[in-house]
Design an enzyme around this catalytic site. Structure first.
Site, PDB file in Angstrom:
ATOM      1  N   HIS A 269       2.362  14.989   4.834  1.00 19.33           N
ATOM      2  CA  HIS A 269       2.122  16.369   4.414  1.00 19.33           C
ATOM      3  C   HIS A 269       2.561  17.238   5.589  1.00 19.33           C
ATOM      4  CE1 HIS A 269      -0.182  14.697   1.120  1.00 19.33           C
ATOM      5  NE2 HIS A 269      -0.751  13.924   2.021  1.00 19.33           N
TER       6      HIS A 269
ATOM      7  N   SER B  97       0.825  -1.208   0.000  1.00 16.87           N
ATOM      8  CA  SER B  97       0.000   0.000   0.000  1.00 16.87           C
ATOM      9  C   SER B  97       0.857   1.255   0.000  1.00 16.87           C
ATOM     10  CB  SER B  97      -1.035   0.033   1.115  1.00 16.87           C
ATOM     11  OG  SER B  97      -2.014   1.009   0.795  1.00 16.87           O
TER      12      SER B  97
ATOM     13  N   CYS C 120      -1.256  -3.715   3.839  1.00 19.34           N
ATOM     14  CA  CYS C 120      -2.012  -4.951   3.661  1.00 19.34           C
ATOM     15  C   CYS C 120      -1.042  -6.108   3.888  1.00 19.34           C
ATOM     16  CB  CYS C 120      -2.578  -5.038   2.246  1.00 19.34           C
ATOM     17  SG  CYS C 120      -3.642  -3.659   1.808  1.00 19.34           S
TER      18      CYS C 120
END
Length: 122
Positions: free
Chosen positions: A68, A63, A83
Protein backbone atom coordinates in the site's frame (compact mmCIF):
# COMPACT_ATOMS: atom_id res chain seq x y z
CA UNK A 1 8.35 -26.46 18.12
CA UNK A 2 7.25 -25.99 14.54
CA UNK A 3 6.62 -22.72 12.72
CA UNK A 4 3.89 -22.79 10.07
CA UNK A 5 4.67 -19.43 8.52
CA UNK A 6 7.13 -16.55 8.30
CA UNK A 7 5.72 -13.03 8.14
CA UNK A 8 7.73 -9.87 7.66
CA UNK A 9 6.21 -6.42 7.84
CA UNK A 10 8.10 -3.66 6.03
CA UNK A 11 7.84 0.06 6.75
CA UNK A 12 9.52 1.85 3.83
CA UNK A 13 10.26 5.58 4.23
CA UNK A 14 11.82 8.08 1.84
CA UNK A 15 10.83 6.10 -1.25
CA UNK A 16 10.86 7.61 -4.72
CA UNK A 17 7.47 9.27 -5.16
CA UNK A 18 7.20 8.31 -8.85
CA UNK A 19 7.85 4.63 -8.06
CA UNK A 20 5.15 4.67 -5.38
CA UNK A 21 2.61 5.84 -7.98
CA UNK A 22 3.77 3.53 -10.81
CA UNK A 23 1.16 0.75 -11.01
CA UNK A 24 2.91 -1.31 -13.75
CA UNK A 25 6.24 -0.88 -11.98
CA UNK A 26 4.77 -2.09 -8.69
CA UNK A 27 3.27 -5.13 -10.45
CA UNK A 28 6.72 -5.98 -11.85
CA UNK A 29 8.35 -5.42 -8.45
CA UNK A 30 5.87 -7.85 -6.86
CA UNK A 31 6.59 -10.51 -9.51
CA UNK A 32 10.35 -10.01 -9.10
CA UNK A 33 10.00 -10.28 -5.30
CA UNK A 34 8.07 -13.55 -5.66
CA UNK A 35 10.83 -15.01 -7.84
CA UNK A 36 13.54 -13.79 -5.45
CA UNK A 37 12.04 -15.55 -2.42
CA UNK A 38 11.34 -18.83 -4.22
CA UNK A 39 7.55 -18.68 -3.97
CA UNK A 40 4.93 -19.80 -6.49
CA UNK A 41 2.87 -16.98 -8.02
CA UNK A 42 -0.86 -17.52 -8.51
CA UNK A 43 -1.81 -13.97 -9.57
CA UNK A 44 -1.05 -10.27 -9.10
CA UNK A 45 -3.77 -7.66 -8.64
CA UNK A 46 -3.16 -3.93 -8.28
CA UNK A 47 -5.34 -0.83 -8.07
CA UNK A 48 -4.36 2.78 -8.85
CA UNK A 49 -6.00 5.44 -6.70
CA UNK A 50 -6.84 8.99 -7.75
CA UNK A 51 -5.11 11.34 -7.39
CA UNK A 52 -2.26 9.04 -6.29
CA UNK A 53 -1.30 5.80 -4.62
CA UNK A 54 -1.29 2.13 -5.49
CA UNK A 55 -2.32 -0.96 -3.61
CA UNK A 56 -1.41 -4.44 -4.73
CA UNK A 57 -1.19 -8.06 -3.79
CA UNK A 58 0.67 -11.05 -5.17
CA UNK A 59 -1.29 -14.16 -4.25
CA UNK A 60 1.07 -17.08 -3.71
CA UNK A 61 0.63 -20.80 -3.26
CA UNK A 62 2.52 -20.13 -0.03
CA UNK A 63 0.42 -17.05 1.03
CA UNK A 64 0.88 -13.42 -0.18
CA UNK A 65 2.92 -10.25 -0.64
CA UNK A 66 1.02 -6.95 -0.33
CA UNK A 67 1.82 -3.26 -0.74
CA UNK A 68 0.00 0.00 0.00
CA UNK A 69 1.63 3.29 -1.06
CA UNK A 70 1.40 6.95 -0.08
CA UNK A 71 3.43 8.83 -2.74
CA UNK A 72 2.73 12.17 -1.09
CA UNK A 73 4.55 10.90 2.02
CA UNK A 74 7.25 8.84 0.29
CA UNK A 75 5.93 5.85 2.27
CA UNK A 76 4.96 2.25 1.54
CA UNK A 77 3.66 -0.47 3.84
CA UNK A 78 4.32 -4.07 2.82
CA UNK A 79 3.60 -7.56 4.16
CA UNK A 80 5.41 -10.69 3.02
CA UNK A 81 3.73 -13.77 4.51
CA UNK A 82 4.97 -17.22 3.48
CA UNK A 83 4.40 -20.80 4.50
CA UNK A 84 6.77 -23.67 3.80
CA UNK A 85 10.44 -24.27 4.36
CA UNK A 86 11.56 -23.48 0.79
CA UNK A 87 10.44 -19.82 0.80
CA UNK A 88 12.68 -17.03 2.17
CA UNK A 89 10.66 -13.82 2.72
CA UNK A 90 13.75 -11.71 3.52
CA UNK A 91 15.01 -12.41 -0.02
CA UNK A 92 12.27 -10.07 -1.31
CA UNK A 93 13.91 -7.02 0.28
CA UNK A 94 16.64 -6.39 -2.36
CA UNK A 95 14.02 -6.40 -5.15
CA UNK A 96 11.84 -3.99 -3.19
CA UNK A 97 14.82 -1.71 -2.47
CA UNK A 98 15.88 -1.74 -6.12
CA UNK A 99 12.50 -0.39 -7.26
CA UNK A 100 11.31 1.87 -4.41
CA UNK A 101 14.77 3.12 -3.32
CA UNK A 102 13.76 3.77 0.31
CA UNK A 103 16.01 5.85 2.54
CA UNK A 104 14.90 3.84 5.58
CA UNK A 105 13.38 0.37 6.06
CA UNK A 106 12.00 -1.02 9.30
CA UNK A 107 11.53 -4.81 9.21
CA UNK A 108 9.41 -6.68 11.75
CA UNK A 109 9.61 -10.48 11.87
CA UNK A 110 6.65 -12.53 13.06
CA UNK A 111 6.66 -16.30 13.47
CA UNK A 112 3.20 -17.58 12.56
CA UNK A 113 1.55 -20.75 13.80
CA UNK A 114 4.04 -21.87 16.44
CA UNK A 115 2.99 -25.36 17.53
CA UNK A 116 4.47 -28.24 19.47
CA UNK A 117 5.76 -30.92 17.12
CA UNK A 118 3.67 -33.59 18.87
CA UNK A 119 0.53 -31.53 18.02
CA UNK A 120 1.13 -32.09 14.30
CA UNK A 121 -0.93 -34.97 12.95
CA UNK A 122 0.82 -36.89 10.21
Amino acid sequence: MKQLGKHIILELWGCENQALDDQPGIEKMLVDAVKACGATLICVKTHKFSPQGVTGVAVLSESHISIHTWPELGYAAMDVFTCGEHVAPHDTIPEIQKFLKPEKIDVMDIKRGIIEVDEVKE
